[in-house]
Design a protein around this motif. Structure first.
Motif, PDB file in Angstrom:
ATOM      1  N   MET A   1      48.790 -10.820 -17.331  1.00 51.85           N
ATOM      2  CA  MET A   1      47.974 -11.733 -16.514  1.00 51.85           C
ATOM      3  C   MET A   1      46.622 -11.974 -17.178  1.00 51.85           C
ATOM      4  SD  MET A   1      46.995 -11.356 -12.538  1.00 51.85           S
ATOM      5  CE  MET A   1      45.429 -10.616 -12.819  1.00 51.85           C
ATOM      6  N   LEU A   2      46.211 -13.200 -17.173  1.00 53.67           N
ATOM      7  CA  LEU A   2      44.920 -13.482 -17.806  1.00 53.67           C
ATOM      8  C   LEU A   2      43.791 -13.305 -16.811  1.00 53.67           C
ATOM      9  CD1 LEU A   2      45.599 -16.585 -20.042  1.00 53.67           C
ATOM     10  CD2 LEU A   2      44.590 -14.403 -20.733  1.00 53.67           C
ATOM     11  N   LYS A   3      42.785 -12.563 -17.233  1.00 50.28           N
ATOM     12  CA  LYS A   3      41.644 -12.354 -16.346  1.00 50.28           C
ATOM     13  C   LYS A   3      40.637 -13.465 -16.617  1.00 50.28           C
ATOM     14  CE  LYS A   3      38.448  -9.449 -17.033  1.00 50.28           C
ATOM     15  NZ  LYS A   3      37.148  -8.962 -16.920  1.00 50.28           N
ATOM     16  N   ARG A   4      40.191 -14.102 -15.544  1.00 45.54           N
ATOM     17  CA  ARG A   4      39.219 -15.156 -15.790  1.00 45.54           C
ATOM     18  C   ARG A   4      37.886 -14.518 -16.135  1.00 45.54           C
ATOM     19  NH1 ARG A   4      38.790 -18.855 -11.137  1.00 45.54           N
ATOM     20  NH2 ARG A   4      36.648 -18.130 -11.037  1.00 45.54           N
ATOM     21  N   LYS A   5      37.265 -15.056 -17.143  1.00 47.83           N
ATOM     22  CA  LYS A   5      36.003 -14.468 -17.576  1.00 47.83           C
ATOM     23  C   LYS A   5      34.918 -14.766 -16.536  1.00 47.83           C
ATOM     24  CE  LYS A   5      33.546 -14.630 -21.705  1.00 47.83           C
ATOM     25  NZ  LYS A   5      32.961 -13.410 -22.055  1.00 47.83           N
ATOM     26  N   ARG A   6      34.069 -13.774 -16.311  1.00 49.49           N
ATOM     27  CA  ARG A   6      33.029 -13.939 -15.307  1.00 49.49           C
ATOM     28  C   ARG A   6      31.931 -14.829 -15.863  1.00 49.49           C
ATOM     29  NH1 ARG A   6      29.208  -9.351 -12.965  1.00 49.49           N
ATOM     30  NH2 ARG A   6      28.235 -10.613 -11.350  1.00 49.49           N
ATOM     31  N   SER A   7      31.463 -15.778 -15.057  1.00 55.04           N
ATOM     32  CA  SER A   7      30.485 -16.728 -15.571  1.00 55.04           C
ATOM     33  C   SER A   7      29.072 -16.146 -15.478  1.00 55.04           C
ATOM     34  CB  SER A   7      30.547 -18.024 -14.769  1.00 55.04           C
ATOM     35  OG  SER A   7      29.982 -17.793 -13.500  1.00 55.04           O
ATOM     36  N   ALA A   8      28.196 -16.706 -16.316  1.00 54.58           N
ATOM     37  CA  ALA A   8      26.798 -16.273 -16.339  1.00 54.58           C
ATOM     38  C   ALA A   8      26.121 -16.624 -15.002  1.00 54.58           C
ATOM     39  CB  ALA A   8      26.064 -16.924 -17.504  1.00 54.58           C
ATOM     40  N   ASP A   9      26.584 -17.714 -14.388  1.00 53.72           N
ATOM     41  CA  ASP A   9      26.018 -18.113 -13.083  1.00 53.72           C
ATOM     42  C   ASP A   9      26.265 -17.042 -12.030  1.00 53.72           C
ATOM     43  OD1 ASP A   9      25.102 -20.424 -14.075  1.00 53.72           O
ATOM     44  OD2 ASP A   9      26.764 -21.682 -13.319  1.00 53.72           O
ATOM     45  N   ASP A  10      27.512 -16.541 -12.068  1.00 49.44           N
ATOM     46  CA  ASP A  10      27.897 -15.513 -11.124  1.00 49.44           C
ATOM     47  C   ASP A  10      27.001 -14.291 -11.297  1.00 49.44           C
ATOM     48  OD1 ASP A  10      30.098 -14.911  -9.128  1.00 49.44           O
ATOM     49  OD2 ASP A  10      30.183 -13.121 -10.407  1.00 49.44           O
ATOM     50  N   PHE A  11      26.703 -13.975 -12.527  1.00 52.98           N
ATOM     51  CA  PHE A  11      25.853 -12.825 -12.831  1.00 52.98           C
ATOM     52  C   PHE A  11      24.432 -13.067 -12.314  1.00 52.98           C
ATOM     53  CE2 PHE A  11      23.221 -10.267 -15.813  1.00 52.98           C
ATOM     54  CZ  PHE A  11      23.737  -9.028 -15.472  1.00 52.98           C
ATOM     55  N   ALA A  12      23.925 -14.271 -12.528  1.00 51.53           N
ATOM     56  CA  ALA A  12      22.576 -14.623 -12.053  1.00 51.53           C
ATOM     57  C   ALA A  12      22.505 -14.491 -10.537  1.00 51.53           C
ATOM     58  CB  ALA A  12      22.237 -16.051 -12.487  1.00 51.53           C
ATOM     59  N   GLU A  13      23.582 -14.919  -9.890  1.00 53.16           N
ATOM     60  CA  GLU A  13      23.698 -14.826  -8.437  1.00 53.16           C
ATOM     61  C   GLU A  13      23.561 -13.375  -7.977  1.00 53.16           C
ATOM     62  OE1 GLU A  13      24.391 -16.792  -4.769  1.00 53.16           O
ATOM     63  OE2 GLU A  13      23.990 -17.569  -6.785  1.00 53.16           O
ATOM     64  N   GLU A  14      24.244 -12.495  -8.733  1.00 52.27           N
ATOM     65  CA  GLU A  14      24.242 -11.086  -8.390  1.00 52.27           C
ATOM     66  C   GLU A  14      22.818 -10.513  -8.483  1.00 52.27           C
ATOM     67  OE1 GLU A  14      26.849  -8.669 -10.699  1.00 52.27           O
ATOM     68  OE2 GLU A  14      26.645  -6.947  -9.360  1.00 52.27           O
ATOM     69  N   ILE A  15      22.094 -10.931  -9.528  1.00 52.92           N
ATOM     70  CA  ILE A  15      20.721 -10.430  -9.698  1.00 52.92           C
ATOM     71  C   ILE A  15      19.843 -10.909  -8.539  1.00 52.92           C
ATOM     72  CG2 ILE A  15      18.657 -10.568 -11.162  1.00 52.92           C
ATOM     73  CD1 ILE A  15      20.493 -10.513 -13.550  1.00 52.92           C
ATOM     74  N   LYS A  16      20.066 -12.174  -8.174  1.00 52.70           N
ATOM     75  CA  LYS A  16      19.296 -12.712  -7.043  1.00 52.70           C
ATOM     76  C   LYS A  16      19.546 -11.876  -5.785  1.00 52.70           C
ATOM     77  CE  LYS A  16      19.441 -17.139  -5.619  1.00 52.70           C
ATOM     78  NZ  LYS A  16      20.051 -18.476  -5.830  1.00 52.70           N
ATOM     79  N   ALA A  17      20.837 -11.576  -5.585  1.00 52.62           N
ATOM     80  CA  ALA A  17      21.211 -10.762  -4.421  1.00 52.62           C
ATOM     81  C   ALA A  17      20.542  -9.392  -4.479  1.00 52.62           C
ATOM     82  CB  ALA A  17      22.736 -10.611  -4.368  1.00 52.62           C
ATOM     83  N   HIS A  18      20.511  -8.812  -5.689  1.00 50.21           N
ATOM     84  CA  HIS A  18      19.887  -7.512  -5.892  1.00 50.21           C
ATOM     85  C   HIS A  18      18.418  -7.557  -5.462  1.00 50.21           C
ATOM     86  CE1 HIS A  18      19.038  -3.716  -8.222  1.00 50.21           C
ATOM     87  NE2 HIS A  18      17.815  -4.224  -8.151  1.00 50.21           N
ATOM     88  N   LEU A  19      17.709  -8.598  -5.923  1.00 53.38           N
ATOM     89  CA  LEU A  19      16.284  -8.720  -5.605  1.00 53.38           C
ATOM     90  C   LEU A  19      16.070  -8.865  -4.105  1.00 53.38           C
ATOM     91  CD1 LEU A  19      15.136 -10.963  -8.597  1.00 53.38           C
ATOM     92  CD2 LEU A  19      14.736  -8.507  -8.256  1.00 53.38           C
ATOM     93  N   ALA A  20      16.936  -9.675  -3.486  1.00 53.77           N
ATOM     94  CA  ALA A  20      16.791  -9.888  -2.035  1.00 53.77           C
ATOM     95  C   ALA A  20      16.982  -8.579  -1.270  1.00 53.77           C
ATOM     96  CB  ALA A  20      17.825 -10.920  -1.578  1.00 53.77           C
ATOM     97  N   LEU A  21      18.038  -7.811  -1.684  1.00 51.81           N
ATOM     98  CA  LEU A  21      18.304  -6.540  -1.034  1.00 51.81           C
ATOM     99  C   LEU A  21      17.123  -5.578  -1.210  1.00 51.81           C
ATOM    100  CD1 LEU A  21      22.015  -6.171  -2.120  1.00 51.81           C
ATOM    101  CD2 LEU A  21      21.203  -6.169   0.261  1.00 51.81           C
ATOM    102  N   GLU A  22      16.555  -5.580  -2.425  1.00 49.95           N
ATOM    103  CA  GLU A  22      15.444  -4.688  -2.745  1.00 49.95           C
ATOM    104  C   GLU A  22      14.228  -5.038  -1.878  1.00 49.95           C
ATOM    105  OE1 GLU A  22      15.889  -2.231  -4.911  1.00 49.95           O
ATOM    106  OE2 GLU A  22      13.847  -1.417  -4.836  1.00 49.95           O
ATOM    107  N   VAL A  23      13.982  -6.370  -1.758  1.00 49.13           N
ATOM    108  CA  VAL A  23      12.854  -6.815  -0.923  1.00 49.13           C
ATOM    109  C   VAL A  23      13.043  -6.334   0.513  1.00 49.13           C
ATOM    110  CG1 VAL A  23      11.697  -8.835   0.079  1.00 49.13           C
ATOM    111  CG2 VAL A  23      12.271  -8.792  -2.362  1.00 49.13           C
ATOM    112  N   ASP A  24      14.258  -6.549   1.028  1.00 51.56           N
ATOM    113  CA  ASP A  24      14.561  -6.091   2.388  1.00 51.56           C
ATOM    114  C   ASP A  24      14.234  -4.614   2.541  1.00 51.56           C
ATOM    115  OD1 ASP A  24      15.411  -8.538   3.055  1.00 51.56           O
ATOM    116  OD2 ASP A  24      17.575  -8.082   3.045  1.00 51.56           O
TER     117      ASP A  24
END
Lengths: 888, 119
Positions: A1-24
């Protein structure tokens, strides 16, 4: 099965989420919201850097892995340099030779003209020319009245254009002070426009230029580059062609060097009507130029089919006009019993004449290359199989140590890729060289280069083969699995490979092909030696030859030009004698016609041909050439226009037309009865047109007595190096007319050798391919045998340990390859007979079943097999039994 | 602030140890990146300095090796976040790496303690 490569956008999204959680979280710990923001960011560090690292991670890993694979592949190839060098050279030679021959064949046989829509262009050919006419080629050249009649037929043909060279070779031109020579054609006004040739600079011709015979020229891109260094200021300058001033008005598209794609036309001028610029550089015949002479079929015609029209339609429209026009000025209709000529249309792509002359040799070369390619392919396969089969234990060991299958696969692929890349690069260099050599052979002067498509195709075939066979051991290694290394020894794990039946078949087939190639090469080399040792019947050493094309306003002035030129040349130091002739010996040209003997066409026995070759010569002609005069005398200065008309014949003429009679004093003459002369001498038969011809009847006219004088060839017999006389001769010519260059100055021997130049090259190439095949077969055989012996090291050790003697071991190994050799030879002889049959027409003085060639080829193959087996056999016999057994 | 005051006592993580810490953290249940960072810092009593950039690269690496898997979800406080969880393979690796780590620290301890006694 071919694994779809994770996009850089998805990664940026994750960092944004990290910052939001940290702020909270920080907020819940009591920080004000804005402080929490800055704090979360500070805590995280450089966001952009993190994203970059994410982005680069996979890429760095891939690059790193590639470099590691390459390093490993190189190291493993360097570890077996013999294998690597052989494989690379084999690939290079196989691919390179194939590309070169195919590129030339492509240029000669397949390539279209560099014009718009070449497939709509057709050449006009005739089945024959009417009686009473002279032609350049009885099928390919037509008369001016025919051109005039056909060009006005509109309908299925959108245009018909004519072109004709200004000379049989090169024409005298002058640009500035220095006289030189170039290839020039006269052409119709619609020449460039109807062919669809672009003019990157200046303009082409118009119909008006043809009607008014404008003194303008279009030069080829190649000539513009070579002679004028691509100076755009060349437009408007004056080129003196045969001393006629012509203005350069245009430069033709790059790559267009005339419709005869093998030639290289330097310039074109509109069809002219003046004696200095007659077709083919001929003097006017009976005072008539080509345009006014319906008996001279000298123009080549090419036409463009109208859109939608077929060749059949066009032919139907043109045929009757053609058959009518063919007899304009010839009595209006065919003579009694004469078959009227039939017009035909042939595709214009490819080169006229060239296909006939070179197609057969090129096809044979192509076949030879295919054989070499097959041998090369077999070699690469054998080498790879042998090498990788021997590495099964290496692979098993690697698997056992935890290497993944993918990693092994990558390693094998990388090694094959390195081999193919290196081989391909070398092949390109080799192809460049070989293409140029072949182009010289075929005298294709237009720019030739190796065909990229062919190169890539061949490279692809060998590359894929290399990859496939390179991977073959994987299957065995994988099926064996990691455990194999633990439970097997070299002797058992390699036993299958050692007995490989396929290996034996491939080796035997290689020897088969090698034998066929050697027989072919032998036949051609013997042909060449026969040609080179053929007596010419004249003394070609110390004989210099050149042509001049003086501007001759009248017959007496022409005669004066030549007699004063001969007088000037005779007194040059080192000159023994000087003479002139119209046709140059060894120049492929001859003037053929029937002749009357004692007032009527001679009767000949057994339906032999009536054709006589004639030439026009001056005083001392045969003395200068060194042809013995058997009876009578040579031409002399006293044979002037006012003296009785005299002629000289050769032995063959006397034998065929005046058998058992003394030929001296008989009258011979042209078949229209308008010219006759009495035979004053008989000379020994000698080579005339070319080296490989049979003697045919010949007759010579005295140049001062006939009512025609034009360009002539000067023969000079000198003491010492013939070429050393040329500067003095040039000076003498230019004292009379500073516009005149020496045309094609060379030694008479070199002139004759041009007539066998393609046989020479053909034989050399064939010899080269034979040699190549031998080298390839030898390396392949050596590699295979050495490998087979090394697989049997343990067995040999055991045999010697239980008392086998050295001789027995050597014999055991030799016997193996002798059986293969005998099989190869038995299969090879019938194949060689096929090759011999295909070559039959190219042979001279050798039978296709030449015993010597066969024996030499068999001996050659046997010798190669013996040497290639002796070394490994010897090595096997030197095996120390104890060591052989201990290797386990 | 706590994280700033004992700055000097903090240790940069050894190569490879971060992987082990992540696996260990995830053993307790799925968690997002920020939670993993916090958890490691808190459990090590703020001794370990977790570089967030390295953390995410490590998470990605483990995901590529199929030791952990990830999917987008919603956090307790209703934030969208990417949650990581251990795979069976990851569990195996955790056991193995933990064993390795124990042997390493024990060996290190033996040597260092012996050296200390001699000194």
């Amino acid at each position: 099965m071919l694994k779809r490569k994770r996009s850089a956008d998805d990664f940026a999204e994750e960092i944004k989420a990290h910052l939001a959680l940290e702020v909270d979280e920080l907020e819940s710990e009591g920080l004000p919201r804005d402080r929490a923001h800055t704090e979360a960011r500070r805590e995280f560090g450089n966001v952009r850097l993190a994203q970059e690292r994410f982005y680069m991670k996979d890429r760095w890993m891939a690059l790193d892995r590639l470099l590691r694979d390459l390093r490993f592949g190189l190291r493993s190839l360097v570890a077996s340099p013999g294998f690597a060098a052989t494989a690379i050279l084999t690939l290079a030679l196989g691919i390179g030779a194939n590309t070169a021959v195919f590129s030339v064949m492509n240029a000669v046989l397949l390539k279209s003209l560099p014009v718009t829509d070449p497939e709509r262009l057709v050449r006009l050919r005739t089945s024959n020319a009417p009686q009473g006419t002279g032609t350049i080629d009885s099928n390919q050249t037509l008369s001016y009245p025919v051109y005039e009649a056909l060009r006005h037929q509109s309908g299925a043909m959108s245009a018909i254009v004519a072109y004709v060279p200004l000379s049989t070779s090169k024409v005298a031109v002058r640009y500035g002070a220095q006289p030189e020579e170039a290839e020039g054609d006269m052409a119709s006004g619609a020449f460039f426009s109807s062919l669809g040739v672009n003019l990157p600079l200046g303009r082409g011709f118009t119909e008006d230029d043809e009607t008014r015979h404008s003194s303008i020229a279009v030069i080829s891109y190649n000539y513009w580059t070579r002679r004028f260094a691509r100076n755009p200021a060349v437009l408007g300058t004056t080129l003196y062609v045969n001393a006629v001033p012509i203005t350069i008005v245009g430069v033709a598209a790059q790559g267009f060097e005339g419709v005869d794609a093998g030639g290289s036309t330097d310039f074109w001028i509109p069809l002219q009507n003046r004696r200095e610029l007659n077709a083919w550089g001929n003097p006017p015949d009976d005072g008539k130029l080509y345009k006014a002479d319906p008996t001279w079929w000298c123009l080549q015609l090419i036409g463009r089919l109208a859109p939608g029209a077929s060749k059949t339609q066009a032919l139907a429209q043109l045929q009757s006009t053609f058959q009518h026009a063919a007899f304009i000025g010839l009595g209006g209709k065919p003579m009694e019993g004469e078959k009227p000529p039939v017009l035909s249309l042939v595709d214009a792509k490819g080169l006229p004449g060239m296909d006939m002359q070179y197609a057969n040799p090129l096809h044979i070369l192509m076949a030879m290359v295919a054989l070499v390619l097959l041998i090369a392919l077999a070699n690469v396969v054998m080498l790879l199989l042998a090498r990788n089969a021997g590495r099964q234990r290496e692979f098993s060991l690697k698997l056992a140590l935890g290497a993944s299958r993918a990693e092994l696969l990558r390693q094998l692929l990388t090694e094959s890729l390195i081999l193919v890349t290196a081989g391909g690069a070398l092949a390109w260099a080799f192809a460049e060289l070989a293409t140029r050599l072949l182009g010289q052979w075929a005298q294709i002067e237009s720019s030739l280069s190796p065909d990229r498509t062919v190169l890539l195709f061949t490279l692809g075939v060998l590359g894929v083969a290399g990859l496939l066979f390179g991977l073959a051991p994987m299957r065995v290694a994988l099926s064996g699995g990691a455990e194999m290394v633990l439970k097997t020894s070299a002797a058992t794990s390699n036993a299958d490979a050692g007995k490989s039946r396929m290996g034996r078949v491939v080796v035997a087939l290689q020897m088969t092909m090698c034998l066929a190639l050697l027989v072919g090469a032998g036949l051609l080399i013997r042909t060449l030696r026969n040609l080179e040792n053929t007596p010419l019947g004249l003394q070609a050493d110390e004989l210099a030859v050149f042509s001049v094309k003086p501007n001759i306003p009248s017959l007496p002035e022409g005669r004066i030009f030549y007699s004063s030129l001969i007088d000037k040349l005779r007194v040059l130091p080192g000159v023994e004698s000087v003479s002139v002739s119209e046709e140059r010996l060894g120049g492929w040209w001859s003037d053929n016609s029937n002749m009357l003997v004692d007032g009527r066409l001679p009767e000949v026995a057994n339906g032999a041909s009536l054709t006589v070759r004639s030439n026009v010569a001056g005083a001392d002609f045969f003395k200068t050439l060194g042809v013995p005069v058997l009876s009578g005398r040579d031409f002399a200065d006293s044979d002037t226009a006012a003296a009785p008309h005299v002629g000289i014949i050769n032995e063959e003429f006397a034998k065929r037309f005046l058998p058992n009679r003394n030929p001296l004093g008989h009258t011979i003459g042209t078949d229209d009865g308008r010219w006759s002369m009495s035979v004053i001498g008989v000379v020994k038969d000698h080579k005339y047109r070319s080296i490989d011809e049979e003697p045919i009847p010949m007759a010579w006219y005295e140049y001062a007595q006939i009512p025609m004088v034009g360009p002539m060839t000067v023969e000079m017999r000198v003491h010492g190096d013939p070429l050393a006389i040329l500067p003095a001769a040039r000076k003498a010519v230019q004292q009379i007319d500073p516009n005149l260059p020496l045309i094609q100055p060379m030694t008479q021997r070199a002139q004759f050798e041009t007539t066998i130049s393609h046989q020479i090259l053909f034989a050399r190439l064939a010899g080269f391919f034979g040699f190549l095949a031998v080298v390839l077969v030898a390396t392949g055989l050596y590699g295979t045998l050495a490998y087979r012996v090394s697989m049997r090291t343990a067995e040999i050790g055991v045999r010697m340990a239980v008392g086998a003697r050295r001789g027995q071991v050597v014999w055991m190994i030799l016997k193996d390859s002798l059986v293969l050799t005998v099989c190869g030879i038995l299969l090879g002889v019938p194949l060689a007979m096929l090759v011999g049959r295909a070559l039959a027409s190219s042979l001279y003085g050798v039978m296709p079943l030449d015993l010597v060639s066969y024996l030499l080829a068999v001996a050659g193959v046997a010798a190669v097999a013996l040497v290639a087996s002796a070394v490994p056999a010897n090595r096997a016999a030197s095996v120390d039994p104890m060591r052989a057994l201990r290797t386990e | 602030m706590a994280t700033q005051t004992n700055n000097d006592d903090r240790i940069a993580l050894l190569q490879g140890t971060l992987d082990l810490l992540i696996l260990k953290t995830l053993l307790l249940g799925p968690c997002h990146g920020q939670g993993v960072a916090r958890s490691i810092q808190r459990q090590s009593e703020d001794v370990f300095l977790v570089d967030h950039g390295s953390l995410y690269v490590a998470l990605q690496r483990l995901e590529d090796k199929k030791w952990i898997q990830a999917r987008w979800g919603v956090s307790d406080n209703n934030r969208k976040a990417r949650f990581y969880s251990l795979t069976a393979k990851g569990r195996e690796q955790l056991t193995e790496k933990t064993g390795e780590w124990r042997r390493l620290t024990r060996a290190m301890g033996l040597i260092l303690d012996a050296a200390a006694e001699e000194a």
